[in-house]
Design a protein around this motif. Structure first.
Motif, PDB file in Angstrom:
ATOM      1  N   UNK A 160       0.825  -1.201   0.000  1.00 41.80           N
ATOM      2  CA  UNK A 160       0.000   0.000   0.000  1.00 41.80           C
ATOM      3  C   UNK A 160       0.865   1.260   0.000  1.00 41.80           C
ATOM      4  N   UNK A 161       1.990   1.208   0.728  1.00 42.83           N
ATOM      5  CA  UNK A 161       2.848   2.382   0.860  1.00 42.83           C
ATOM      6  C   UNK A 161       3.564   2.737  -0.444  1.00 42.83           C
ATOM      7  N   UNK A 162       3.909   1.727  -1.261  1.00 40.86           N
ATOM      8  CA  UNK A 162       4.683   2.016  -2.481  1.00 40.86           C
ATOM      9  C   UNK A 162       3.864   1.861  -3.756  1.00 40.86           C
ATOM     10  N   UNK A 163       2.593   1.499  -3.625  1.00 41.87           N
ATOM     11  CA  UNK A 163       1.738   1.318  -4.800  1.00 41.87           C
ATOM     12  C   UNK A 163       1.699   2.601  -5.628  1.00 41.87           C
ATOM     13  N   UNK A 164       1.957   2.484  -6.919  1.00 42.74           N
ATOM     14  CA  UNK A 164       1.910   3.632  -7.816  1.00 42.74           C
ATOM     15  C   UNK A 164       3.217   4.406  -7.899  1.00 42.74           C
ATOM     16  N   UNK A 165       4.203   4.054  -7.058  1.00 41.77           N
ATOM     17  CA  UNK A 165       5.483   4.763  -7.074  1.00 41.77           C
ATOM     18  C   UNK A 165       6.391   4.211  -8.174  1.00 41.77           C
ATOM     19  N   UNK A 166       7.140   5.089  -8.827  1.00 45.10           N
ATOM     20  CA  UNK A 166       8.098   4.646  -9.837  1.00 45.10           C
ATOM     21  C   UNK A 166       9.381   4.146  -9.184  1.00 45.10           C
ATOM     22  N   UNK A 167       9.743   4.753  -8.040  1.00 44.62           N
ATOM     23  CA  UNK A 167      10.912   4.326  -7.287  1.00 44.62           C
ATOM     24  C   UNK A 167      10.522   4.111  -5.833  1.00 44.62           C
TER      25      UNK A 167
END
Length: 201
Positions: free
Chosen positions: A36-43
């Protein structure tokens, strides 16, 4: 061995992430909280815990140091392995888990797949008092923002089902629960749906 890995998010699913750093792709087992915390992040930067077993070498990744410390506390309890600890962290948020342990609610804790009542009681006895100064709020700093309501036939349904199968649930009962959840609330995100399903299965 590794403190953290920072790089491009090459692949991401509710149970694992592949982070590419310096040309190397690292496969990390993650909890729903970290997904959930990194969903959608490129890095992304994931704090790691390295496990060596007779049959495997595994890297677990966490979006925060607080979640990693909680994971390490869980696996320090006899009978709790990495996969069980990850399942606990995927079923309950760090704050919920701390409340369960403080209120000594072993019956609620044993609802986690693969956790019996005796092991749940052991976790409560051994971790009671140890989580007070852990800084668990850091783990929840990236509160799960619901995604915009998906249209009918959104891939969120398929991803939720795939995640549950990867976590070890049989497809038929998992599918039944996921269908019911999306019927009740079609706007569920993958993270919300998996967490709700884990509490019903």
């Amino acid at each position: 061995m590794y403190e953290y890995i920072y790089g491009k998010v090459a692949e991401l699913a509710p149970t694992y992430a592949v982070i590419e750093a310096a040309g190397v792709g690292y496969y990390l087992h993650i909890s729903l909280q970290s997904y959930s915390a990194i969903e959608g992040a490129e890095q992304a930067k994931l704090y790691t815990h390295y496990v060596v077993r007779e049959d495997a070498q595994l890297l677990y990744g966490f979006a925060s140091k607080g979640e990693r410390e909680l994971f390490r506390h869980l696996i320090s309890v006899s009978g709790v392995g990495g996969n069980t600890a990850r399942m606990i962290l995927s079923t309950y948020s760090p704050r919920e888990l701390r409340n369960i342990i403080q209120s000594e609610n072993a019956v609620l804790l044993k609802n986690v797949k693969g956790l019996g009542l005796k092991t749940a009681q052991k976790i409560i006895v051994e971790l009671s008092g140890k989580l007070l100064n852990l800084g668990l709020e850091e783990s929840e700093s990236s509160t799960n923002t619901p995604l915009s309501a998906p249209a009918a036939g959104n891939p969120d349904y398929d991803e939720t089902l795939a995640a549950l199968v990867m976590l070890g649930f049989s497809k038929a009962p998992a599918e039944k629960v996921v269908k019911a959840l999306f019927k009740e609330d079609p706007a569920l995100s993958v993270e919300q749906a998996v967490r709700a399903a884990l509490k019903r299965l």
